[in-house]
Design a protein around this motif. Structure first.
Motif, PDB file in Angstrom:
ATOM      1  N   ILE A   1     -11.340  -6.159  -2.082  1.00  0.00           N
ATOM      2  CA  ILE A   1     -10.014  -5.741  -1.608  1.00  0.00           C
ATOM      3  C   ILE A   1      -9.795  -6.188  -0.174  1.00  0.00           C
ATOM      4  O   ILE A   1      -8.780  -6.817   0.157  1.00  0.00           O
ATOM      5  CB  ILE A   1      -9.848  -4.213  -1.738  1.00  0.00           C
ATOM      6  N   THR A   2     -10.750  -5.885   0.698  1.00  0.00           N
ATOM      7  CA  THR A   2     -10.588  -6.228   2.118  1.00  0.00           C
ATOM      8  C   THR A   2     -10.623  -7.738   2.343  1.00  0.00           C
ATOM      9  O   THR A   2     -10.089  -8.233   3.351  1.00  0.00           O
ATOM     10  CB  THR A   2     -11.673  -5.542   2.974  1.00  0.00           C
ATOM     11  N   ASP A   3     -11.235  -8.481   1.415  1.00  0.00           N
ATOM     12  CA  ASP A   3     -11.265  -9.942   1.528  1.00  0.00           C
ATOM     13  C   ASP A   3      -9.965 -10.596   1.050  1.00  0.00           C
ATOM     14  O   ASP A   3      -9.832 -11.828   1.071  1.00  0.00           O
ATOM     15  CB  ASP A   3     -12.430 -10.522   0.717  1.00  0.00           C
TER      16      ASP A   3
ATOM     17  N   GLU B   1      -5.596  -2.421   1.605  1.00  0.00           N
ATOM     18  CA  GLU B   1      -5.838  -1.018   1.981  1.00  0.00           C
ATOM     19  C   GLU B   1      -6.786  -0.369   0.985  1.00  0.00           C
ATOM     20  O   GLU B   1      -6.485  -0.286  -0.215  1.00  0.00           O
ATOM     21  CB  GLU B   1      -4.520  -0.243   2.003  1.00  0.00           C
ATOM     22  N   LEU B   2      -7.927   0.134   1.463  1.00  0.00           N
ATOM     23  CA  LEU B   2      -8.901   0.761   0.564  1.00  0.00           C
ATOM     24  C   LEU B   2      -8.400   2.080  -0.007  1.00  0.00           C
ATOM     25  O   LEU B   2      -8.902   2.545  -1.013  1.00  0.00           O
ATOM     26  CB  LEU B   2     -10.234   0.972   1.300  1.00  0.00           C
ATOM     27  N   GLY B   3      -7.432   2.704   0.644  1.00  0.00           N
ATOM     28  CA  GLY B   3      -6.924   3.985   0.147  1.00  0.00           C
ATOM     29  C   GLY B   3      -5.889   3.841  -0.955  1.00  0.00           C
ATOM     30  O   GLY B   3      -5.405   4.841  -1.484  1.00  0.00           O
ATOM     31  N   THR B   4      -5.549   2.607  -1.313  1.00  0.00           N
ATOM     32  CA  THR B   4      -4.505   2.374  -2.302  1.00  0.00           C
ATOM     33  C   THR B   4      -4.865   2.974  -3.660  1.00  0.00           C
ATOM     34  O   THR B   4      -5.974   2.809  -4.146  1.00  0.00           O
ATOM     35  CB  THR B   4      -4.259   0.865  -2.479  1.00  0.00           C
TER      36      THR B   4
ATOM     37  N   ALA C   1       0.833  -1.201   0.000  1.00  0.00           N
ATOM     38  CA  ALA C   1       0.000   0.000   0.000  1.00  0.00           C
ATOM     39  C   ALA C   1       0.864   1.246   0.000  1.00  0.00           C
ATOM     40  O   ALA C   1       0.579   2.218  -0.694  1.00  0.00           O
ATOM     41  CB  ALA C   1      -0.929   0.000   1.212  1.00  0.00           C
ATOM     42  N   GLU C   2       1.936   1.205   0.782  1.00  0.00           N
ATOM     43  CA  GLU C   2       2.830   2.364   0.831  1.00  0.00           C
ATOM     44  C   GLU C   2       3.463   2.613  -0.531  1.00  0.00           C
ATOM     45  O   GLU C   2       3.549   3.752  -0.998  1.00  0.00           O
ATOM     46  CB  GLU C   2       3.931   2.127   1.869  1.00  0.00           C
TER      47      GLU C   2
END
Length: 258
Positions: free
Chosen positions: A41-43, A55-58, A8-9
């Motif tokens: 994504i979260t799954d 990470e949803l903000g990706t 994600a970073e």
């Protein structure tokens, strides 16, 4: 195990004008609503450049990064278009013809830049042809390694028995260029003079259906291709076409290993 946080970073490092939130990319690619894509994504079903992302903000730049869902690659290019076209009889599977015969170009016109047909139907055959300006997709659809399943409705001269139909699947026939089997053969209708059959096969060899039935004494009077992989002819009228949805393009891409 892939480091989701570091992935994600790294993805955030691509946060420029070309980077888009991952759930938006998935929604545009036909995976469903934004909420459904967020759940994917979260799954833990989504990878970016081979690493799991939760990470949803990706944010992702598809020009420089590769996204996969359940192992299948996500491909989006706003300039790419893929069409399903219903070719009538006596239309050449080409974009131009020195002899002046009617071609696919006469049906689609010049609306789409660099569009080309993926595979052919012979001059007197009808039905589904796929066209695209996506070179990678075209290469995979036409490559022998990824021969996709094709469905035809053939009208034959003569009364074909169920036994012969089954033999074309179990044993096949020998043609000039080797043995060939049908994946499926089913009689739809028949009378004393004519038999209508549904056939399924993977081979993309020239005039293959006509050659198979001709070799056993049942010439093909009419041949209509109704399906290529997951894409069906449906209600497209002869001489017309429609643009495939992102979901359909994704399913076709998956079928040919993209």
């Amino acid at each position: 195990m892939p480091n989701a946080y570091s992935r994600a970073e790294k993805a955030h490092a691509h946060d420029d004008r070309n980077a888009v939130r991952l759930q938006k990319i998935l929604a545009q690619a036909g995976f469903g609503s934004r909420r459904k894509c967020e759940e994917m994504i979260t799954d833990g079903r989504v990878e970016v450049d081979g690493e799991l992302v939760t990470e949803l903000g990706t944010r992702v730049d598809l020009e420089h990064q590769q996204v996969r869902v359940d192992g299948s690659r996500v491909r989006i290019n706003p300039n790419h278009v893929t069409l399903a076209l219903n070719k009538p009889k006596r239309v050449l599977s080409a974009m131009e013809d020195p002899k002046g015969r009617y071609t696919l170009r006469d049906i689609v016109g010049d609306k789409y830049e660099r569009i080309f047909h993926m595979g052919r139907l012979d001059y007197d055959s009808e039905g589904l042809i796929l066209m695209t300006n996506d070179g990678e997709l075209s290469q995979h659809v036409m490559h022998p390694k990824y021969e996709v399943e094709k469905v035809y409705i053939a009208t034959l001269e003569g009364k074909l028995s169920g036994t012969v139909c089954r033999r074309l699947v179990t044993t096949g026939v020998q043609l000039d260029d080797g043995w060939i089997k049908l994946d499926h053969c089913a009689i739809i209708d028949s009378n004393r003079d004519t038999t209508i059959v549904k056939v399924v096969l993977h081979s993309g060899k020239n005039r293959i259906v006509r050659r198979i039935f001709g070799s056993i004494g049942f010439p093909v009077k009419r041949l209509v291709r109704t399906q290529i992989g997951p894409i069906k002819l449906g209600e497209i009228k002869p001489g017309s076409y429609r643009v495939l949805s992102q979901t359909e393009v994704r399913s076709l891409s998956k079928a040919v290993g993209l």
